[in-house]
Design an enzyme around this catalytic site. Structure first.
Site, PDB file in Angstrom:
ATOM      1  N   HIS A 102       0.362  -8.821 -19.876  1.00  7.03           N
ATOM      2  CA  HIS A 102       1.792  -8.651 -20.633  1.00  7.03           C
ATOM      3  C   HIS A 102       1.346  -8.364 -21.902  1.00  7.03           C
ATOM      4  O   HIS A 102       0.459  -8.475 -22.597  1.00  7.03           O
ATOM      5  CB  HIS A 102       2.283 -10.170 -20.299  1.00  7.03           C
ATOM      6  CG  HIS A 102       1.544 -11.116 -20.874  1.00  7.03           C
ATOM      7  ND1 HIS A 102       0.597 -11.661 -19.679  1.00  7.03           N
ATOM      8  CD2 HIS A 102       1.242 -12.097 -21.724  1.00  7.03           C
ATOM      9  CE1 HIS A 102      -0.152 -12.827 -20.201  1.00  7.03           C
ATOM     10  NE2 HIS A 102       0.302 -12.749 -21.618  1.00  7.03           N
ATOM     11  N   HIS A 104       2.709  -9.097 -25.914  1.00  3.12           N
ATOM     12  CA  HIS A 104       3.451 -10.108 -26.833  1.00  3.12           C
ATOM     13  C   HIS A 104       4.225  -9.296 -27.824  1.00  3.12           C
ATOM     14  O   HIS A 104       3.353  -8.356 -28.472  1.00  3.12           O
ATOM     15  CB  HIS A 104       2.396 -11.206 -27.628  1.00  3.12           C
ATOM     16  CG  HIS A 104       1.857 -11.982 -26.786  1.00  3.12           C
ATOM     17  ND1 HIS A 104       2.248 -13.228 -26.187  1.00  3.12           N
ATOM     18  CD2 HIS A 104       0.743 -12.049 -25.908  1.00  3.12           C
ATOM     19  CE1 HIS A 104       1.505 -13.872 -25.454  1.00  3.12           C
ATOM     20  NE2 HIS A 104       0.497 -12.865 -25.306  1.00  3.12           N
TER      21      HIS A 104
HETATM   22  P1  AMP Z   1      -1.316 -15.139 -22.849  1.00  5.01           P
HETATM   23  O1  AMP Z   1      -2.126 -16.347 -23.402  1.00  5.01           O
HETATM   24  O2  AMP Z   1      -1.577 -14.018 -23.648  1.00  5.01           O
HETATM   25  O3  AMP Z   1      -1.791 -14.956 -21.379  1.00  5.01           O
HETATM   26  O4  AMP Z   1       0.249 -15.441 -23.115  1.00  5.01           O
HETATM   27  C1  AMP Z   1       0.945 -16.078 -21.991  1.00  5.01           C
HETATM   28  C2  AMP Z   1       2.326 -16.437 -22.642  1.00  5.01           C
HETATM   29  O5  AMP Z   1       3.227 -16.676 -21.570  1.00  5.01           O
HETATM   30  C3  AMP Z   1       2.298 -17.530 -23.664  1.00  5.01           C
HETATM   31  O6  AMP Z   1       2.609 -17.222 -24.792  1.00  5.01           O
HETATM   32  C4  AMP Z   1       3.186 -18.871 -22.983  1.00  5.01           C
HETATM   33  O7  AMP Z   1       3.854 -19.353 -23.849  1.00  5.01           O
HETATM   34  C5  AMP Z   1       3.831 -17.745 -22.037  1.00  5.01           C
HETATM   35  N1  AMP Z   1       4.506 -18.177 -20.853  1.00  5.01           N
HETATM   36  C6  AMP Z   1       3.939 -18.935 -19.988  1.00  5.01           C
HETATM   37  N2  AMP Z   1       4.772 -19.666 -18.838  1.00  5.01           N
HETATM   38  C7  AMP Z   1       6.008 -18.849 -19.382  1.00  5.01           C
HETATM   39  C8  AMP Z   1       7.158 -18.707 -18.567  1.00  5.01           C
HETATM   40  N3  AMP Z   1       7.578 -19.095 -17.519  1.00  5.01           N
HETATM   41  N4  AMP Z   1       8.161 -17.881 -19.226  1.00  5.01           N
HETATM   42  C9  AMP Z   1       8.241 -17.143 -20.146  1.00  5.01           C
HETATM   43  N5  AMP Z   1       6.893 -17.179 -20.930  1.00  5.01           N
HETATM   44  C10 AMP Z   1       5.905 -18.124 -20.408  1.00  5.01           C
END
Ligand code: AMP
Length: 139
Positions: A102, A104
């Protein structure tokens, strides 16, 4: 590590978990981060089962970049910020916590520090209204 089809973003893609949707097309989905590091923190994911950039189909890497380029200006306008941080973490050691690739999109302005990564759930009503605000500004 093999791709885990039960990670939370895979569930969102299958419709098995909810999200505050901002945008969707054939190859990508964009939605609000539920533990935002700043107001308006938005994510873009490809509809492809890859953990990170190294196992992502290049066509989907391109599609993700294209969607980021489309959504980021709408986020910038919606939250009236001068800067946008675009980030993509590969591997736990790099800070990745969800193992479906993903990107950000994080609004930035002087004097407002980023909140801690992946902590502190946002208010769901606020996330819905933020998603609506961004959706209205996508060109
Ligand atoms: P990363 O640490 O780069 O893998 O980012 C994962 C992101 O996903 C973090 O910023 C979390 O806050 C976000 N996240 C986790 N669970 C969910 C969810 N169910 N819906 C939306 N965002 C999420």
């Amino acid at each position: 590590m093999a791709y885990d089809p039960n990670n939370i973003f895979a569930k969102i893609l299958r419709g098995d978990a909810p999200c505050f949707k901002v945008y969707e097309d054939d190859m990508t989905l964009s939605f609000m981060d539920v533990m935002p590091q700043a107001e308006g923190h938005t994510l873009v994911i490809p509809k492809f089962p890859a953990e990170n950039l190294f196992d992502l189909d290049p066509e989907y890497a391109g599609a993700m970049a294209k969607t980021v380029q489309r959504i980021a200006p709408a986020v910038k306008k919606a939250f009236n910020v001068p800067g946008i941080l675009v980030a993509q973490l590969n591997g736990a050691e790099a800070g990745q916590t969800v193992f479906h690739i993903h990107t950000h999109i994080i609004p930035r302005r002087n004097g407002i520090d980023l909140k801690l990564h992946a902590r502190g759930m946002a208010d769901f009503k606020e996330l819905e209204s933020q998603a609506e605000k961004i959706r209205a500004l996508i060109e």
